[in-house]
Every structure is written in C-alpha cells, then in structure tokens.
Design a protein around this motif. Structure first.
Motif, PDB file in Angstrom:
ATOM      1  N   LEU A   1       0.827  -1.207   0.000  1.00 32.80           N
ATOM      2  CA  LEU A   1       0.000   0.000   0.000  1.00 32.80           C
ATOM      3  C   LEU A   1       0.862   1.259   0.000  1.00 32.80           C
ATOM      4  N   VAL A   2       1.958   1.232   0.750  1.00 31.15           N
ATOM      5  CA  VAL A   2       2.868   2.380   0.767  1.00 31.15           C
ATOM      6  C   VAL A   2       3.496   2.584  -0.606  1.00 31.15           C
ATOM      7  N   VAL A   3       3.884   1.505  -1.255  1.00 30.40           N
ATOM      8  CA  VAL A   3       4.478   1.602  -2.594  1.00 30.40           C
ATOM      9  C   VAL A   3       3.463   2.155  -3.587  1.00 30.40           C
ATOM     10  N   ILE A   4       2.230   1.703  -3.500  1.00 31.51           N
ATOM     11  CA  ILE A   4       1.181   2.242  -4.381  1.00 31.51           C
ATOM     12  C   ILE A   4       1.015   3.741  -4.150  1.00 31.51           C
ATOM     13  N   ALA A   5       0.976   4.147  -2.878  1.00 28.65           N
ATOM     14  CA  ALA A   5       0.850   5.567  -2.551  1.00 28.65           C
ATOM     15  C   ALA A   5       2.040   6.358  -3.104  1.00 28.65           C
TER      16      ALA A   5
ATOM     17  N   SER B   1      10.271  16.531  -3.426  1.00 30.77           N
ATOM     18  CA  SER B   1      10.389  15.819  -4.692  1.00 30.77           C
ATOM     19  C   SER B   1      10.628  14.318  -4.497  1.00 30.77           C
ATOM     20  N   SER B   2      11.414  13.964  -3.467  1.00 30.47           N
ATOM     21  CA  SER B   2      11.872  12.573  -3.323  1.00 30.47           C
ATOM     22  C   SER B   2      11.205  11.810  -2.192  1.00 30.47           C
ATOM     23  N   ILE B   3      10.320  12.441  -1.425  1.00 33.26           N
ATOM     24  CA  ILE B   3       9.807  11.794  -0.222  1.00 33.26           C
ATOM     25  C   ILE B   3       9.036  10.515  -0.525  1.00 33.26           C
ATOM     26  N   GLY B   4       8.302  10.490  -1.637  1.00 35.15           N
ATOM     27  CA  GLY B   4       7.579   9.271  -1.987  1.00 35.15           C
ATOM     28  C   GLY B   4       8.522   8.099  -2.186  1.00 35.15           C
ATOM     29  N   LEU B   5       9.603   8.333  -2.909  1.00 31.77           N
ATOM     30  CA  LEU B   5      10.582   7.275  -3.164  1.00 31.77           C
ATOM     31  C   LEU B   5      11.288   6.852  -1.878  1.00 31.77           C
ATOM     32  N   MET B   6      11.566   7.810  -0.985  1.00 33.19           N
ATOM     33  CA  MET B   6      12.252   7.475   0.254  1.00 33.19           C
ATOM     34  C   MET B   6      11.352   6.689   1.200  1.00 33.19           C
ATOM     35  N   VAL B   7      10.073   7.064   1.284  1.00 35.68           N
ATOM     36  CA  VAL B   7       9.129   6.295   2.100  1.00 35.68           C
ATOM     37  C   VAL B   7       8.967   4.891   1.521  1.00 35.68           C
ATOM     38  N   MET B   8       9.003   4.804   0.205  1.00 37.67           N
ATOM     39  CA  MET B   8       8.955   3.500  -0.459  1.00 37.67           C
ATOM     40  C   MET B   8      10.144   2.635  -0.035  1.00 37.67           C
ATOM     41  N   LEU B   9      11.327   3.234   0.021  1.00 35.37           N
ATOM     42  CA  LEU B   9      12.521   2.509   0.470  1.00 35.37           C
ATOM     43  C   LEU B   9      12.338   1.992   1.889  1.00 35.37           C
ATOM     44  N   VAL B  10      11.828   2.841   2.773  1.00 35.94           N
ATOM     45  CA  VAL B  10      11.622   2.441   4.166  1.00 35.94           C
ATOM     46  C   VAL B  10      10.627   1.297   4.250  1.00 35.94           C
ATOM     47  N   ALA B  11       9.576   1.347   3.437  1.00 35.64           N
ATOM     48  CA  ALA B  11       8.556   0.298   3.472  1.00 35.64           C
ATOM     49  C   ALA B  11       9.083  -1.031   2.937  1.00 35.64           C
ATOM     50  N   LEU B  12       9.934  -0.979   1.910  1.00 36.23           N
ATOM     51  CA  LEU B  12      10.434  -2.215   1.299  1.00 36.23           C
ATOM     52  C   LEU B  12      11.553  -2.854   2.113  1.00 36.23           C
ATOM     53  N   GLY B  13      12.334  -2.041   2.783  1.00 39.17           N
ATOM     54  CA  GLY B  13      13.453  -2.565   3.570  1.00 39.17           C
ATOM     55  C   GLY B  13      14.482  -1.485   3.752  1.00 39.17           C
ATOM     56  N   VAL B  14      14.408  -0.775   4.853  1.00 41.19           N
ATOM     57  CA  VAL B  14      15.233   0.414   5.044  1.00 41.19           C
ATOM     58  C   VAL B  14      16.719   0.073   5.101  1.00 41.19           C
ATOM     59  N   MET B  15      17.051  -1.177   5.379  1.00 34.94           N
ATOM     60  CA  MET B  15      18.451  -1.590   5.420  1.00 34.94           C
ATOM     61  C   MET B  15      18.845  -2.401   4.184  1.00 34.94           C
ATOM     62  N   SER B  16      18.046  -2.316   3.124  1.00 35.37           N
ATOM     63  CA  SER B  16      18.300  -3.088   1.911  1.00 35.37           C
ATOM     64  C   SER B  16      19.206  -2.318   0.961  1.00 35.37           C
ATOM     65  N   ILE B  17      20.387  -2.817   0.704  1.00 31.48           N
ATOM     66  CA  ILE B  17      21.313  -2.171  -0.216  1.00 31.48           C
ATOM     67  C   ILE B  17      20.766  -2.169  -1.648  1.00 31.48           C
ATOM     68  N   PRO B  18      20.214  -3.291  -2.173  1.00 35.64           N
ATOM     69  CA  PRO B  18      19.680  -3.256  -3.548  1.00 35.64           C
ATOM     70  C   PRO B  18      18.588  -2.212  -3.735  1.00 35.64           C
TER      71      PRO B  18
ATOM     72  N   ILE C   1       5.599   1.736 -10.516  1.00 29.46           N
ATOM     73  CA  ILE C   1       5.691   1.676  -9.055  1.00 29.46           C
ATOM     74  C   ILE C   1       4.374   1.201  -8.463  1.00 29.46           C
ATOM     75  N   VAL C   2       3.258   1.709  -9.003  1.00 24.41           N
ATOM     76  CA  VAL C   2       1.945   1.253  -8.542  1.00 24.41           C
ATOM     77  C   VAL C   2       1.787  -0.244  -8.798  1.00 24.41           C
ATOM     78  N   ALA C   3       2.202  -0.687  -9.977  1.00 24.35           N
ATOM     79  CA  ALA C   3       2.108  -2.114 -10.307  1.00 24.35           C
ATOM     80  C   ALA C   3       2.962  -2.951  -9.358  1.00 24.35           C
ATOM     81  N   LEU C   4       4.132  -2.444  -9.004  1.00 24.29           N
ATOM     82  CA  LEU C   4       4.984  -3.153  -8.040  1.00 24.29           C
ATOM     83  C   LEU C   4       4.271  -3.297  -6.708  1.00 24.29           C
ATOM     84  N   GLY C   5       3.597  -2.240  -6.274  1.00 19.41           N
ATOM     85  CA  GLY C   5       2.851  -2.322  -5.021  1.00 19.41           C
ATOM     86  C   GLY C   5       1.754  -3.363  -5.072  1.00 19.41           C
ATOM     87  N   ILE C   6       1.087  -3.455  -6.197  1.00 19.77           N
ATOM     88  CA  ILE C   6       0.019  -4.461  -6.341  1.00 19.77           C
ATOM     89  C   ILE C   6       0.598  -5.869  -6.292  1.00 19.77           C
ATOM     90  N   VAL C   7       1.749  -6.063  -6.952  1.00 16.28           N
ATOM     91  CA  VAL C   7       2.396  -7.382  -6.930  1.00 16.28           C
ATOM     92  C   VAL C   7       2.822  -7.736  -5.509  1.00 16.28           C
TER      93      VAL C   7
END
Length: 224
Positions: A111-115, A151-168, A197-203
C-alpha cells in the motif's frame, strides 16, 4: 584558473564524501536487512545510519548546485554550510520516520508503494521537483533540501517500506532520485515510471514471494 580550482575541489569533496558514505553504509548494513520486518534499533544508531545513507544517496545529485557555489565563493566558505544544512533537512526527515516506523507486513508495504507511485503523479511532486532543480542556481542548503524532500519523499518512504536496510533497494531508489534531480520532467517517462511503481505495489500485496528482498529470511534447522 582559481574558479576552476574551486569547482574541482568542491565537486571532488562532495563526491568523495558520497563515496565514503556508500562504503560505510554497505559495511554497516551488511546482514541487517530483514525486509518488511527490519528493526531500526536505537534512535542514535538509526540516525547515524540514516545520515550516512542520505549522504550516499543524495550528494551525487547535489553536484550541479555545488558547482555553482564553488564557482562564486569557493568550496569551504559556501559549499560546506550548504551541504551541511541540506543534510540537516534529511536528518529531520529521518527522525520523523523513526517515530512513525513499525515493522510491518507485505500488505502495508504494498500500500505504501502504491501511494508512492501515485504521489509521483501529483502537482506537489512536480512543483517540488521543478523547484529542486531551480534552486541549484540560488538559495541555501536548507531551502534546497526542503524542495528536494518534497520531490523525493515518496521514493524514500517506499525505500523504508520495502526494507530500510536493503542495499539493492537503496541503490535503485538512489538512481531514480539522481535521475530526477538532473533531468527535466517528461510525461513520457514519469507517467510510466509512476504506473510501474503502482504495479509493483500491487504485486507485493498479491504475490510478495515474486519480489526479492521483501520477506524476512526464513529460519531453518540449518540456522539453529
């Protein structure tokens, strides 16, 4: 001649700091990525890691602004306060994220990624992106940082949601942020990216197993 020296010094210092931050980040975060179940640890530890991450991810995109300041007044007098105040803005963002963050499931991450994808299509995002690019010519680091956060907050929140310690994921998001700072907005690129990005969130919601690095590592008898 002196101007060129100032520019080279300012750019070298900025990129050198970014490179050092990448090295420290990769070494420190090794083995800490647990996907959506990642724990942040103590506030002091997280902020230290976060600031290093922001230096690694954001400073390369700061080069055009650093070039202009190094051209006019020299690296020490103008560039150091500019970069420092820019990182202060992202430090405040990190403190807010720490207060709000909780280990979560894949549905929440999706849901965060979709947002985040939908945010890429908003006027606020486009306005902040234009201002972030324009402020490479004028303004202080704090003001520049505020627009770049917008400008970048959506992408940064997406990073935190997916794995804030994920190097990839960190590398992928850093690449997107860098491209958006340097390139003008184009609907032919930005809209498909937002939809992807929305499609990734759905997956992630429907089939999280297909997205690497989302699920925490499974504990097996070999690990015991």
């Amino acid at each position: 001649m002196i101007v060129a020296y100032h520019q080279r010094t300012a750019v070298a210092a900025t990129l050198g700091l970014a490179a050092a931050a990448w090295v420290v980040t990769v070494r420190h975060m090794h083995g800490m990525d647990m996907g959506v179940a990642t724990q942040l640890g103590s506030f002091a530890l997280f902020i230290a890691v976060w600031v290093t991450m922001m230096a690694a991810m954001m400073l390369p995109g700061l080069v055009p602004a650093v070039l202009r300041r190094g051209r006019s007044t020299g690296p020490v007098r103008a560039v150091v306060p500019f970069v420092a105040s820019y990182l202060v803005v992202w430090t405040l963002v990190g403190a807010l994220l720490y207060a709000l963050y909780r280990p979560h499931g894949t549905t929440t991450a999706g849901l965060v990624v979709i947002a985040a994808g939908l945010y890429e299509l908003t006027r606020l995002k486009q306005h902040c992106r234009r201002c972030c690019r324009a402020r490479t010519r004028s303004g202080g680091g704090f003001e520049f940082g505020l627009y770049c956060v917008g400008s970048s907050i959506g992408l940064m929140v997406m990073l935190v949601a997916l794995g804030v310690m994920s190097i990839p994921w960190m590398v992928a998001i850093a690449g997107l942020v860098f491209a958006q700072k340097l390139l003008p907005a184009k609907g032919a690129i930005d809209v498909p990216l937002a939809l992807a990005i929305v499609a990734l969130g759905i997956v992630i919601i429907a089939a999280p197993g297909f997205v690497p690095g989302i699920m925490p590592p499974m504990v097996t008898t070999e690990n015991l």
